[in-house]
Every structure is written in C-alpha cells, then in structure tokens.
Design a protein around this motif. Structure first.
Motif, short mmCIF file in Angstrom:
data_model
loop_
_atom_site.label_atom_id
_atom_site.label_comp_id
_atom_site.label_asym_id
_atom_site.label_seq_id
_atom_site.Cartn_x
_atom_site.Cartn_y
_atom_site.Cartn_z
N THR A 212 46.81 42.59 32.77
CA THR A 212 46.07 41.74 33.70
C THR A 212 46.49 40.30 33.48
O THR A 212 46.46 39.80 32.36
CB THR A 212 44.56 41.89 33.48
N PHE A 213 46.86 39.62 34.58
CA PHE A 213 47.44 38.28 34.50
C PHE A 213 46.69 37.31 35.42
O PHE A 213 47.07 37.12 36.58
CB PHE A 213 48.91 38.31 34.89
N PRO A 214 45.62 36.67 34.94
CA PRO A 214 44.96 35.63 35.73
C PRO A 214 45.92 34.45 35.91
O PRO A 214 46.67 34.09 34.99
CB PRO A 214 43.76 35.23 34.88
N GLU A 215 45.89 33.82 37.08
CA GLU A 215 46.80 32.71 37.37
C GLU A 215 46.08 31.41 37.70
O GLU A 215 46.61 30.33 37.43
CB GLU A 215 47.72 33.07 38.54
N ALA A 222 35.75 31.22 40.11
CA ALA A 222 36.46 32.38 40.65
C ALA A 222 37.91 32.34 40.19
O ALA A 222 38.53 31.28 40.14
CB ALA A 222 36.39 32.40 42.17
N ILE A 223 38.45 33.51 39.85
CA ILE A 223 39.79 33.61 39.28
C ILE A 223 40.64 34.53 40.15
O ILE A 223 40.19 35.59 40.59
CB ILE A 223 39.72 34.19 37.85
N ALA A 224 41.88 34.12 40.40
CA ALA A 224 42.84 34.96 41.13
C ALA A 224 44.03 35.25 40.23
O ALA A 224 44.42 34.43 39.40
CB ALA A 224 43.29 34.27 42.41
N GLY A 225 44.62 36.42 40.42
CA GLY A 225 45.79 36.79 39.65
C GLY A 225 46.31 38.14 40.09
O GLY A 225 46.03 38.61 41.19
N HIS A 226 47.06 38.79 39.20
CA HIS A 226 47.60 40.11 39.52
C HIS A 226 47.51 41.02 38.30
O HIS A 226 47.28 40.56 37.19
CB HIS A 226 49.04 40.02 40.01
N TYR A 227 47.69 42.31 38.54
CA TYR A 227 47.70 43.28 37.45
C TYR A 227 48.71 44.37 37.79
O TYR A 227 49.11 44.55 38.96
CB TYR A 227 46.32 43.89 37.21
N THR A 228 49.13 45.09 36.77
CA THR A 228 50.07 46.20 36.94
C THR A 228 49.36 47.50 36.61
O THR A 228 48.71 47.61 35.56
CB THR A 228 51.29 46.03 36.02
N ASP A 229 49.49 48.48 37.50
CA ASP A 229 48.79 49.74 37.27
C ASP A 229 49.66 50.70 36.45
O ASP A 229 50.78 50.37 36.02
CB ASP A 229 48.33 50.37 38.59
N ALA A 230 49.15 51.90 36.22
CA ALA A 230 49.83 52.87 35.36
C ALA A 230 51.15 53.36 35.96
O ALA A 230 51.99 53.90 35.24
CB ALA A 230 48.91 54.06 35.10
N VAL A 238 40.81 39.26 42.63
CA VAL A 238 39.99 38.06 42.54
C VAL A 238 38.74 38.44 41.76
O VAL A 238 38.14 39.49 42.00
CB VAL A 238 39.65 37.48 43.94
N ARG A 239 38.40 37.61 40.78
CA ARG A 239 37.21 37.84 39.95
C ARG A 239 36.17 36.80 40.31
O ARG A 239 36.43 35.60 40.24
CB ARG A 239 37.56 37.75 38.46
N SER A 240 35.00 37.24 40.71
CA SER A 240 33.95 36.33 41.13
C SER A 240 33.39 35.60 39.91
O SER A 240 33.56 36.04 38.77
CB SER A 240 32.83 37.09 41.83
N PRO A 241 32.69 34.47 40.13
CA PRO A 241 32.06 33.77 38.99
C PRO A 241 31.10 34.66 38.21
O PRO A 241 30.89 34.44 37.02
CB PRO A 241 31.33 32.61 39.67
N GLY A 242 30.55 35.68 38.87
CA GLY A 242 29.63 36.60 38.20
C GLY A 242 30.33 37.73 37.47
O GLY A 242 29.67 38.51 36.79
N GLY A 243 31.65 37.83 37.61
CA GLY A 243 32.40 38.83 36.87
C GLY A 243 32.85 40.04 37.66
O GLY A 243 33.53 40.91 37.12
N LYS A 244 32.51 40.12 38.95
CA LYS A 244 32.95 41.25 39.76
C LYS A 244 34.42 41.07 40.13
O LYS A 244 34.82 40.02 40.64
CB LYS A 244 32.11 41.37 41.03
N VAL A 245 35.23 42.10 39.88
CA VAL A 245 36.66 42.05 40.18
C VAL A 245 36.95 42.87 41.43
O VAL A 245 36.60 44.06 41.50
CB VAL A 245 37.50 42.57 39.00
N THR A 246 37.58 42.23 42.42
CA THR A 246 37.98 42.89 43.66
C THR A 246 39.50 42.90 43.71
O THR A 246 40.14 41.87 43.53
CB THR A 246 37.44 42.15 44.88
N THR A 247 40.08 44.07 43.92
CA THR A 247 41.54 44.19 43.99
C THR A 247 41.98 44.20 45.45
O THR A 247 41.21 44.58 46.34
CB THR A 247 42.03 45.45 43.28
N PHE A 248 43.21 43.80 45.69
CA PHE A 248 43.71 43.80 47.06
C PHE A 248 45.24 43.91 47.07
O PHE A 248 45.91 43.58 46.09
CB PHE A 248 43.25 42.57 47.84
N ASP A 249 45.75 44.38 48.20
CA ASP A 249 47.19 44.50 48.44
C ASP A 249 47.50 43.92 49.82
O ASP A 249 46.63 43.85 50.69
CB ASP A 249 47.64 45.96 48.39
#
Length: 343
Positions: A212-215, A222-230, A238-249
């Motif tokens: 996981t690579f926050p940028e 709020a945090i944006a970045g990318h991650y690599t799957d298996a 994007v990770r909300s200030p409350g900690g919820k992580v939403t993935t997107f493509d």
C-alpha cells in the motif's frame, strides 16, 4: 473519453530549472522562468548532478535536494526571496554515493507535497548504518526522526520509513517496509500518533512494488494513493479522514500484471478531487481526474504521443484547491513538456 480545456506551459526538465508562478487565461499563457542552483551543488558537466526542486508551498518557499561535488545528497529550503538553507538531518550518513544524505521527498514522479504552507517539511534520510528514516523539520529548524512502529531496521534499499506528504495541520502520510519486507501505508497525526493501514485486497508479498502506497494527504486528512493486489495489478484508493478505504480503477485500465500498469493517483485536493494517470489495455498512458463523488474523467494533452511505451503519454502530478492540474506529457518525438489543465 472526455477532454477538459487545457492550457500548456512548455518547461525545461533539466535539473535546476523551476517554473515560476504563471497567469493562465483562456487563450493566453504568460510566464517567467528563473533558473537557480543551490550553493554547493555540483557543476560537473555530464554528471546529471545538481539542484532538484521538488515542492513549493503557497508562500513561494521551495524544497528539494541537491548533489554536491562529492555526490553527497543534501536537502535545501529556498524562500521566495531566494535565500537558501541546507537541510542535513542529524545522524545522516556522509559516505559518498546516491544512497546517502537527506532527501526531502517527492522524488522523481511523485506529486507529494513535502513542504506545507506553514513551512514544515517532511522527507527521508539514510543514516551512517544505511538505515532509512523519515524526518520532520519544523519552520524553526528543529529536526525529529519519523520512524513508523514496525518499520524494519534493515540496511537495504526499500526498507525503512518513507513520508510522502504533509498537510497544513502537520499530519503526514507515506509508507514503510516491515522487517519481513512487506509494505504498509501509515498516517502520522499532528502530535505524532501513528496509524498503519493496508488497502483492502493488498498483496502481502514481500516484493518490490507490492503493498500500500499513500501519495497525498489533504487538510481534512483524506489520503489518496495506490496498492498492488495478489495478482500484481495496481489499483487506486482514497482513505477518508475517518479511516474508510475506497478502492477504484479507471474504466479501460489495463489488467496486465506488469510493473507500472494500472492506475496511479498522485494528488488529492481539499475538496477530495484526485489527479493521476493510468495505463489502458493497449499500453497507452492517460491522465485522469476523479471528482469527490467518484466520477472519473480521462484526458490526454493535445500532442501527447499515443505510443505504448514507458514514459509516453500524459502524466498529471498535482491538483490544487481550485481544480487546476499540472503535470507533463511526452510528445510523439519523445520530448517532455509541461501542461496546465483548467478545472
């Protein structure tokens, strides 16, 4: 694919050349470009050493790094009047070579903000034992080490703590590598509290480019970045200030498990809009902006080379609070130009 109105500023990409503020009109771009070198920076012809600005805040203060005549890296801070301060973290290594010294982050393709509007700076340094640490420098000049709990104390490239962005509240985000070689994201609060996190679906492989690579972090946290799957595929999050992580493509993004393929968010503004780039199924690189509501709009800079090769295409680097995006593109002849895209 929808295209926004684009205004372009062709910039030099040589070390030590930094665009100064520009006024953008619908059909007109005027600019002033001033060159500068950090005192002590190498002037050896053909060495590709010198001065590397990386981040500028709203007051005009610039941070980055320079390489001296002994190939030792130093950070620098340049104020709007042009005065320089060298930034050498206490305890950093002094052996020559590119792996030693202080690096105010935002290295190479990153769009991370490394100096905030209050003048606090974050980055990383390598100590005399070749261990990598993060650091925080206050506006008054005090250094403190930023080591994520669980970061591996391994003297090898890629291990340690790597801050990538600091917001105006003093919160820092980045990634760290644990003792097993697995990469995790982190959030360091304004008073120093750490939260480690992994985007859902992140691979736990101890391999380069996996994790996981926050940028970028905005003032709301709020945090944006990318991650690599298996499977080796790269996705945005994007990770909300409350900690919820939403993935997107990105629609049409490549599903090839290859280094650099997928979607790579680089910057998030205070409204929650995200800018970055992705590679499609044909190997072509496009820019994108994702609205706070999640709508993703792809765009290409006019003149960008439609070449399925590394380095070609459109590469947004940063989005400001007005929604203006800047970055670079590579034309059909392989030349790199800067651009500005209006909201």
């Amino acid at each position: 694919m929808r295209f926004g109105k684009l205004a372009f500023l062709t910039t030099l990409t040589l070390s030590g050349v930094l665009p100064m503020p520009v006024r953008v009109a619908a059909q007109n771009v005027s600019s002033k470009i001033s060159a500068f070198d950090a005192p002590g920076a190498s002037s050896a012809a053909g060495s590709f050493d010198g001065t590397f600005p990386k981040s500028i805040n709203e007051t005009g203060a610039i941070t980055g790094h320079y390489v001296d005549g002994n190939t030792l890296y130093h950070g620098f801070l340049r104020n709007r009047e042009g005065d320089f301060i060298t930034l050498d973290a206490p305890g950093e290594g002094t052996s020559v070579g590119f792996r030693f010294g202080t690096l105010p982050n935002n290295i190479a393709i990153s769009s991370s903000i490394t100096i905030n509007d209050g003048g606090s700076i974050t980055g990383s340094y390598i100590d005399s034992k070749q261990l990598t640490h993060g650091f925080l420098r206050t506006p008054a000049g005090a250094f403190s080490t930023v080591d994520a709990p669980g970061a591996g104390a391994v003297a090898a490239a890629g291990y340690g703590t790597f801050p990538r962005s600091i917001n105006d509240r003093g919160a820092i985000t980045g990634h760290y590598t644990d003792a097993h070689g697995v990469i995790h994201g982190f959030l360091r609060g304004p008073v120093g509290e750490f939260t480690a996190f992994d985007a859902p679906g992140t691979s736990s492989a101890a391999a380069f480019g996996y994790g996981t690579f926050p940028e970028s972090i905005n003032d709301a946290g709020a945090i944006a970045g990318h991650y690599t799957d298996a499977h080796g595929l790269i996705h945005g999050f994007v990770r909300s200030p409350g900690g919820k992580v939403t993935t997107f493509d990105a629609p049409g993004a490549s599903t090839v498990a290859a280094f650099g393929y997928g979607i790579l968010p680089h910057s998030i503004n205070n409204a929650g809009a995200i800018a970055g780039h992705y590679i499609d199924a044909h190997g072509l690189t496009h820019g994108f902006v994702r609205s706070p509501g999640g709508t993703l709009t792809a765009f290409d800079a006019p003149g960008a080379g439609a070449t399925a090769a590394s380095g070609y295409g459109t590469f947004p680097e940063s989005i400001n609070n007005a929604g203006v995006i800047t970055g670079h593109y590579t034309d059909t002849g392989g030349l790199i130009h800067g651009f500005i895209r209006s909201p």
